[in-house]
Design an enzyme around this catalytic site. Structure first.
Site, PDB file in Angstrom:
ATOM      1  N   SER A  50       0.893  -1.106  -0.071  1.00 44.01           N
ATOM      2  CA  SER A  50      -0.056   0.116  -0.039  1.00 44.01           C
ATOM      3  C   SER A  50       0.746   1.278  -0.114  1.00 44.01           C
ATOM      4  O   SER A  50       2.149   1.005   0.082  1.00 44.01           O
ATOM      5  CB  SER A  50      -1.107   0.065   1.349  1.00 44.01           C
ATOM      6  OG  SER A  50      -0.093  -0.008   2.539  1.00 44.01           O
ATOM      7  N   TYR A 201       9.100   7.759  16.270  1.00 45.80           N
ATOM      8  CA  TYR A 201       9.149   7.844  14.861  1.00 45.80           C
ATOM      9  C   TYR A 201      10.312   8.640  14.284  1.00 45.80           C
ATOM     10  O   TYR A 201      11.131   8.361  13.395  1.00 45.80           O
ATOM     11  CB  TYR A 201       7.695   8.028  14.257  1.00 45.80           C
ATOM     12  CG  TYR A 201       7.642   7.948  12.953  1.00 45.80           C
ATOM     13  CD1 TYR A 201       7.632   6.515  12.106  1.00 45.80           C
ATOM     14  CD2 TYR A 201       7.714   9.058  11.885  1.00 45.80           C
ATOM     15  CE1 TYR A 201       7.459   6.565  10.759  1.00 45.80           C
ATOM     16  CE2 TYR A 201       7.469   9.014  10.727  1.00 45.80           C
ATOM     17  CZ  TYR A 201       7.467   7.867   9.927  1.00 45.80           C
ATOM     18  OH  TYR A 201       7.367   7.830   8.709  1.00 45.80           O
TER      19      TYR A 201
END
Length: 322
Positions: A50, A201
């Protein structure tokens, strides 16, 4: 100082990382750079079912490349593979089911892959942003396991194969969010203090930039690059950053726009005319630090990161019998 970094980064993002930023930057692109035939060349894309990974894989397939999709979810991966084959007519699309947060699986996959395939270009795209501290079955914090250690092991395990190839390249999909983080090697698994998934992150993405710079020095026969895709409308952004998505959804780049620089780095002759180890945004190298942000690290800290990751990786490397 973190408020300063965050503010400068967000203002920069509104100007450069949105769809408008892409449309402005693309005016200087040379379409011929990516109008190339890559038949006979082999590309491996992680996180390819994706988002930016799939968009990149599809564009490489359109240009005739052999594409290896490395995905975690078998069902979604098979749907993606079928879509790519149908839309491009390219039958040379191969599927490998690997969880990039599982270091043992990566080592096992890489060993098998080296014995069965050739590889010209590795695209480290798989990543995650888990907003609560979760551990993998190996006791690793999930963001670190996927974004940093997984990228490290996949790359170092496949370097020997890449070194045999002509015009070998490694591209890692990072994030402009890394600009708000200074490299921190003292708490790689986010064990101390409050857990902020967005900042973890961003730290992982800073680590990827450092990895790329270090690999470029160590492996002169491979062209390494790391890039920021801008703020793109992907399933990962929708699920991991719902508030950000709601606020920015009308300004986000398409998946294809986010993937454009990955494709350029993977197939164009122009990309490898630039030095190895650079950080790219919209087909050009950009600084890895904001002005006055104090995010630079001394060489010994960067070396410490490499040593720590090598130590982690070896713990999970099984020795084949014989």
């Amino acid at each position: 100082m973190s408020w300063y970094r965050n503010t400068v980064w967000f203002v920069k993002g509104l100007r450069e990382y949105t769809r408008g930023g892409y449309e402005s930057a693309s005016k200087r692109f040379n379409p011929a750079d990516v109008e190339v035939d890559v038949a006979g060349r082999s590309f491996l894309v992680t996180g390819a079912n994706s988002g930016i990974g799939k968009a990149t894989a599809k564009e490489i397939a359109r240009r005739g490349g052999t594409v290896h999709l490395v995905c975690r979810n078998k069902e979604r991966a098979e749907v993606a593979k079928k879509e790519i084959v149908t839309e491009t007519g390219n039958q040379n699309i191969f599927l490998h089911i690997v969880d990039i947060s599982n270091p043992k699986e990566i080592w096992k996959f890489a060993e098998k892959f080296q014995n069965e395939h050739k590889l010209n270009v590795l695209i480290n795209n798989a990543g995650c942003m888990v907003n609560n501290r979760e551990l993998t079955e190996d006791g690793l914090e999930k963001n670190f396991a996927t974004n940093t250690l997984g990228t490290y092991i996949m790359t170092t395990a496949l370097v020997p194969l890449l070194e045999k190839a002509a015009d070998a390249r490694v591209i890692t999909v990072s994030s402009g969010g890394m600009l708000v983080q200074k490299l921190n090697v003292s708490d790689l698994q986010s064990e101390s203090g409050p857990f902020d998934g967005t900042m973890v992150y961003a730290q992982n993405k800073r680590q990827q930039v450092v990895l790329t710079e270090q690999w470029a020095k160590a492996h002169r026969n491979i062209h390494f690059s790391v890039m920021h895709p801008g703020w793109a409308d992907t399933p990962a952004v929708r699920s991991s950053m719902p508030d950000f998505y709601e606020r920015m959804k009308n300004s986000l780049r398409t998946e294809a726009q986010g993937a454009d620089t990955v494709l350029w780095l993977a197939v164009s002759a122009e990309a490898t005319k630039l030095p190895s180890g650079l950080f790219f945004q919209d087909r050009q190298p950009v600084p890895t630090h904001l002005p006055l942000a104090y995010t630079h690290s001394p060489p010994e800290v960067e070396e410490k990161l490499m040593e720590a990751l090598e130590e982690f990786s070896q713990k999970f490397k099984s020795v084949s019998p014989g």
